[in-house]
Design a protein around this motif. Sequence first.
Motif, PDB file in Angstrom:
ATOM      1  N   GLN A 262       0.826  -1.197   0.000  1.00  0.00           N
ATOM      2  CA  GLN A 262       0.000   0.000   0.000  1.00  0.00           C
ATOM      3  C   GLN A 262       0.865   1.253   0.000  1.00  0.00           C
ATOM      4  O   GLN A 262       1.966   1.250   0.561  1.00  0.00           O
ATOM      5  CB  GLN A 262      -0.915   0.036   1.233  1.00  0.00           C
ATOM      6  CG  GLN A 262      -1.925  -1.097   1.312  1.00  0.00           C
ATOM      7  CD  GLN A 262      -2.851  -0.945   2.510  1.00  0.00           C
ATOM      8  OE1 GLN A 262      -2.417  -0.588   3.599  1.00  0.00           O
ATOM      9  NE2 GLN A 262      -4.133  -1.213   2.297  1.00  0.00           N
ATOM     10  N   LEU A 263       0.366   2.322  -0.600  1.00  0.00           N
ATOM     11  CA  LEU A 263       1.007   3.629  -0.516  1.00  0.00           C
ATOM     12  C   LEU A 263       0.014   4.611   0.075  1.00  0.00           C
ATOM     13  O   LEU A 263      -1.090   4.780  -0.445  1.00  0.00           O
ATOM     14  CB  LEU A 263       1.460   4.107  -1.902  1.00  0.00           C
ATOM     15  CG  LEU A 263       2.212   5.448  -1.889  1.00  0.00           C
ATOM     16  CD1 LEU A 263       3.554   5.307  -1.180  1.00  0.00           C
ATOM     17  CD2 LEU A 263       2.426   5.973  -3.306  1.00  0.00           C
ATOM     18  N   TRP A 264       0.436   5.262   1.182  1.00  0.00           N
ATOM     19  CA  TRP A 264      -0.408   6.216   1.888  1.00  0.00           C
ATOM     20  C   TRP A 264       0.216   7.601   1.834  1.00  0.00           C
ATOM     21  O   TRP A 264       1.404   7.765   2.113  1.00  0.00           O
ATOM     22  CB  TRP A 264      -0.555   5.821   3.358  1.00  0.00           C
ATOM     23  CG  TRP A 264      -1.272   4.526   3.599  1.00  0.00           C
ATOM     24  CD1 TRP A 264      -0.721   3.276   3.661  1.00  0.00           C
ATOM     25  CD2 TRP A 264      -2.668   4.360   3.827  1.00  0.00           C
ATOM     26  NE1 TRP A 264      -1.689   2.335   3.908  1.00  0.00           N
ATOM     27  CE2 TRP A 264      -2.902   2.975   4.022  1.00  0.00           C
ATOM     28  CE3 TRP A 264      -3.743   5.248   3.899  1.00  0.00           C
ATOM     29  CZ2 TRP A 264      -4.172   2.467   4.275  1.00  0.00           C
ATOM     30  CZ3 TRP A 264      -5.009   4.732   4.154  1.00  0.00           C
ATOM     31  CH2 TRP A 264      -5.210   3.353   4.338  1.00  0.00           C
ATOM     32  N   SER A 265      -0.563   8.608   1.480  1.00  0.00           N
ATOM     33  CA  SER A 265      -0.150   9.995   1.657  1.00  0.00           C
ATOM     34  C   SER A 265      -0.459  10.401   3.091  1.00  0.00           C
ATOM     35  O   SER A 265      -1.502  10.023   3.647  1.00  0.00           O
ATOM     36  CB  SER A 265      -0.875  10.916   0.677  1.00  0.00           C
ATOM     37  OG  SER A 265      -0.354  10.769  -0.621  1.00  0.00           O
ATOM     38  N   VAL A 266       0.470  11.187   3.674  1.00  0.00           N
ATOM     39  CA  VAL A 266       0.359  11.545   5.090  1.00  0.00           C
ATOM     40  C   VAL A 266       0.215  13.056   5.220  1.00  0.00           C
ATOM     41  O   VAL A 266       1.066  13.817   4.759  1.00  0.00           O
ATOM     42  CB  VAL A 266       1.582  11.074   5.884  1.00  0.00           C
ATOM     43  CG1 VAL A 266       1.368  11.313   7.376  1.00  0.00           C
ATOM     44  CG2 VAL A 266       1.865   9.599   5.614  1.00  0.00           C
ATOM     45  N   ALA A 267      -0.877  13.503   5.823  1.00  0.00           N
ATOM     46  CA  ALA A 267      -1.101  14.905   6.140  1.00  0.00           C
ATOM     47  C   ALA A 267      -1.099  15.062   7.660  1.00  0.00           C
ATOM     48  O   ALA A 267      -1.198  14.066   8.384  1.00  0.00           O
ATOM     49  CB  ALA A 267      -2.427  15.385   5.548  1.00  0.00           C
ATOM     50  N   LEU A 273      -5.207   6.786   1.077  1.00  0.00           N
ATOM     51  CA  LEU A 273      -4.658   5.650   0.338  1.00  0.00           C
ATOM     52  C   LEU A 273      -4.506   6.042  -1.132  1.00  0.00           C
ATOM     53  O   LEU A 273      -5.481   6.366  -1.804  1.00  0.00           O
ATOM     54  CB  LEU A 273      -5.577   4.435   0.475  1.00  0.00           C
ATOM     55  CG  LEU A 273      -5.085   3.146  -0.203  1.00  0.00           C
ATOM     56  CD1 LEU A 273      -3.779   2.670   0.404  1.00  0.00           C
ATOM     57  CD2 LEU A 273      -6.153   2.044  -0.079  1.00  0.00           C
ATOM     58  N   VAL A 274      -3.255   5.983  -1.632  1.00  0.00           N
ATOM     59  CA  VAL A 274      -2.960   6.351  -3.008  1.00  0.00           C
ATOM     60  C   VAL A 274      -3.179   5.169  -3.952  1.00  0.00           C
ATOM     61  O   VAL A 274      -3.708   5.316  -5.053  1.00  0.00           O
ATOM     62  CB  VAL A 274      -1.516   6.878  -3.138  1.00  0.00           C
ATOM     63  CG1 VAL A 274      -1.173   7.196  -4.588  1.00  0.00           C
ATOM     64  CG2 VAL A 274      -1.318   8.091  -2.252  1.00  0.00           C
ATOM     65  N   GLY A 275      -2.765   3.975  -3.524  1.00  0.00           N
ATOM     66  CA  GLY A 275      -2.912   2.788  -4.358  1.00  0.00           C
ATOM     67  C   GLY A 275      -2.384   1.562  -3.636  1.00  0.00           C
ATOM     68  O   GLY A 275      -1.707   1.671  -2.602  1.00  0.00           O
TER      69      GLY A 275
END
Length: 364
Positions: A262-267, A273-275
């Motif tokens: 999994q690829l997660w963007s973090v704010a 979840l990006v993909g």
Amino acid sequence: MSDAARRAGALLIALAAAGPAAAEPQVSVLDLPFRVTAMRGPSSEVAVAVATSGLLPLARPRSGDPAPESGEEDRAPVVVVWGEGGGAALSLAEGQIRTTLLGAEAIEGLAAAETPRGALPGSRRALAGALSAYLTGPTRGGGGLPGAAALTIRERQPMAVSAEPKPVPVTTATVPAGSDSVFATSRPRALRLAGKPAFLAATLTGADGGLALIGRKDGADWSVLARTAPQAGGPIRLAAIAPFTAPAVPQAAAVKGDGTLQLWSVAPDAFALVGEAPGYAAGPPEVDLAALVEPDQEGSAELALPSAGGTALAVVAFKGGPPRERLRAPLPAPAATGVAALGRGPASRLLVGLADGRVAVVAP
């Protein structure tokens, strides 16, 4: 012109139009006089300690990470391996892996610092300048899986110069995982959000995995600022933090227990979840079974990790969103003790600790 000549000419034209064939990755095995049971990559505490210990006078760590979102400020140009009967520092020079043999006892002594006093036995801390974070309070999740009740964060405080030796003041904060969760036993990772230090840690809610962001908001105490929804498929292993798809955007690559990458963007207050893609190996919590492949000046960061079963090493790109394999190299034995990278982009070399105690080198 004969039919045979016409067919040969057509074949040559077709081959020319198709362009050169993509080169297959080269896989070789290092000649080491001992069986490798542990591996640490360039950004690890062990690699930096070896580089600054005097054991390698030419291997000096450098400050500043090409992906500052990762939060890891020190790196060394070596991969460290060891096992019963010996150890070695591996470096990259002119496209070749060079081996400097070291005593296993010396490396194990340096590796002992990875687990501070009071930390979860067998766990490793995360370092970011004056900050360190480690798991404390052995417990179990709702599914009976081992975990930790809290993440302990220590920060060295500045002190005035004095002629008399004084202990460095340290502040300590203990952050619980939450009423329904525990921290998973894989090591936390440091990162920076909007220029501020933070940590990512894997969590368990029952038998489901997840990620939690721990930071300080507007001068308040350390706390969990955001978390992912529970993910079915077992515990999650953090693989790497880097701006995989866009500059200056921190993203976390992680592998679920069922092998889904999994690829997660973090704010500062949320995950997105990006993909994701199935078919990879998560590995045990004490092993770094994935490595960040740093880009050259024109490329993007990629991730190297084993396929499901560990029989091949994949290099995965994320630019454009979902994970996409750029190459896959069969391994002479399953990956088991670690994956690490030396160099950048196409000139990098990927090192894989194998189940039979050898170390494979993949030249992408």
